[in-house]
Enzyme design. Structure first.
Site, PDB file in Angstrom:
ATOM      1  N   SER A  63       0.834  -1.208   0.000  1.00 45.86           N
ATOM      2  CA  SER A  63       0.000   0.000   0.000  1.00 45.86           C
ATOM      3  C   SER A  63       0.869   1.259   0.000  1.00 45.86           C
ATOM      4  O   SER A  63       0.536   2.266  -0.632  1.00 45.86           O
ATOM      5  CB  SER A  63      -0.954   0.009   1.197  1.00 45.86           C
ATOM      6  OG  SER A  63      -0.242   0.108   2.409  1.00 45.86           O
ATOM      7  N   ASP A  75       7.013   2.497   6.089  1.00 45.00           N
ATOM      8  CA  ASP A  75       6.845   1.885   4.761  1.00 45.00           C
ATOM      9  C   ASP A  75       6.945   2.926   3.648  1.00 45.00           C
ATOM     10  O   ASP A  75       7.602   2.698   2.624  1.00 45.00           O
ATOM     11  CB  ASP A  75       5.494   1.160   4.663  1.00 45.00           C
ATOM     12  CG  ASP A  75       5.447  -0.102   5.511  1.00 45.00           C
ATOM     13  OD1 ASP A  75       6.329  -0.271   6.384  1.00 45.00           O
ATOM     14  OD2 ASP A  75       4.527  -0.913   5.323  1.00 45.00           O
TER      15      ASP A  75
END
Length: 397
Positions: free
Chosen positions: A147, A205
């Site tokens: 994502s 991330d």
């Protein structure tokens, strides 16, 4: 109107060391995984903005005039330093016909796109008529930063289309990267996209997707490592589903029950992360083979520790046994309890041993990729620099 086609990509991520311990204030090392998400941006003449996500079955488009009208409803509230509000997301869900409690990947991906499109255009001027196609080598829901790679690609593409950042790819170049200042802007907007998808992400991330290489994370502070080597790995997905929330709660319970036993284990995991950081930072200046046995031993010790704190799984034990039978060293990465494992490949590992290990892992019902860690962050590509598989995936319209 936007006048040229662009292709850009961002890497996934794996946790090299420090998973679970990081929740308790210890150091974690996250590294960029060279399984990448690719985005193709091209002109669209019809006064429309289109998003295509074949991996999750999304094909949506909207009139730019409708998006402008929607944006004017709450333009003042958009800013990359502010989290998306519940009201903004509810309005966007209603606009896109997404159910109030929807948590499916296709719903969240569409919502993140709409939010970023409106927020970036509110700050930097309208997003022109564009057609965006996103395709990924990363499996979703496996803790590999899929994502975030998507959010980083969207941020870079939309900021470039609006003119907020320049397009650094020159004629004749195969790849190009943005300036440090532009990467910081891409990262801040990608974090907004991650917040739409995950609610309260750490920011690790998207930082790995933006800058690549390796990052140190501790108590909310993210520090890029100066120079890191590119390391070959096998990445294996056991395909065993797990709940990160349940696993994190289990570790906490064990620490409360046996503090004198468990806290030294967390301290040891912390020391492993710091030792690994020292080794990685020493390797580029002195690429000696003697570093690899140290990295392998750190993998082995940390894997035992992760079993001790209760996040192992028979599938991961099997993965470690199979790779050990070929002289290779593995550990789980991420939440554990199934999920993914990583196996270090030394430069002198024979191709036959790698192929045999992959064959045996696939025979267990696992999915396996040979790839690199320490990969570059978000990158612009010329068509000539892309593989046939990527070109084919991006030619689908």
């Amino acid at each position: 109107m936007w006048e040229r086609s662009l292709v850009l990509s961002a890497p996934g991520k794996v946790i090299l060391h420090g998973e679970h311990a990081v929740v308790h204030g210890k150091v974690a090392l996250a590294v960029a995984l060279d399984l990448r998400t690719f985005l193709r941006l091209r002109p669209c003449t019809e006064g429309r903005v289109c998003i295509r996500l074949p991996g999750v079955g999304v094909v949506r488009s909207w009139d730019t005039s409708c998006l402008q009208a929607l944006r004017r409803g709450f333009a003042a509230d958009f800013d990359e330093s502010k989290s998306p509000s519940v009201e903004q997301l509810d309005t966007l869900k209603e606009f896109a016909g997404i159910a109030a409690g929807a948590s499916a990947p296709e719903s969240l991906a569409t919502l993140a796109f709409l939010y970023m499109c409106l927020a970036i255009s509110a700050k930097y001027g309208d997003v022109p008529s564009v057609d965006i196609l996103v395709w990924s080598e990363l499996p979703t829901g496996a803790g590999l930063g899929s994502s975030a790679a998507y959010a980083v690609c969207l941020a870079a593409a939309l900021l470039t289309a609006c003119g907020a950042i320049l397009c650094p790819l020159k004629e004749g170049e195969s790849t190009a990267r943005w300036t440090e200042e532009e990467l910081t802007l891409i990262n801040s907007w990608a974090f907004q996209g991650e917040q739409v998808i995950h609610g309260n992400p750490s920011g690790v991330d998207n930082a790995v997707g933006t800058w690549g290489g390796a990052l140190r994370y501790q108590s909310g502070k993210i520090t890029p490592l100066k120079r890191v080597p590119t390391l070959r790995i096998l990445l294996t997905n056991t395909k065993v589903p797990r709940s990160t929330k349940v696993l994190v709660a289990g570790v906490k319970e064990k620490i409360l029950k046996f503090p004198a036993i468990m806290n030294p284990v967390l301290d040891s995991i912390d020391a492993i992360s710091q030792e690994c950081q020292s080794v990685l930072e020493a390797m580029p200046a002195n690429p000696s083979p003697e570093y690899y046995p140290v990295l392998e031993e750190l993998f082995d010790i940390n894997q035992h520790h992760l079993n001790v704190i209760g996040v192992g799984h028979p599938s991961l034990d099997r993965l470690c046994r199979v790779t050990a039978s070929h002289g290779l060293h593995s550990k789980l990465t991420g939440a554990g309890g199934g999920g993914c494992g990583i196996t270090l490949l030394r430069p002198d590992t024979s191709p036959l041993a790698v192929e045999a290990a992959k064959r045996d892992l696939c025979a267990c019902g696992f999915e396996c990729w040979e790839t690199n860690i320490g990969a570059p962050g978000v990158t612009l590509h010329s068509s000539s620099s892309l593989s046939a598989e990527v070109l084919h995936a991006l030619s689908e319209s």
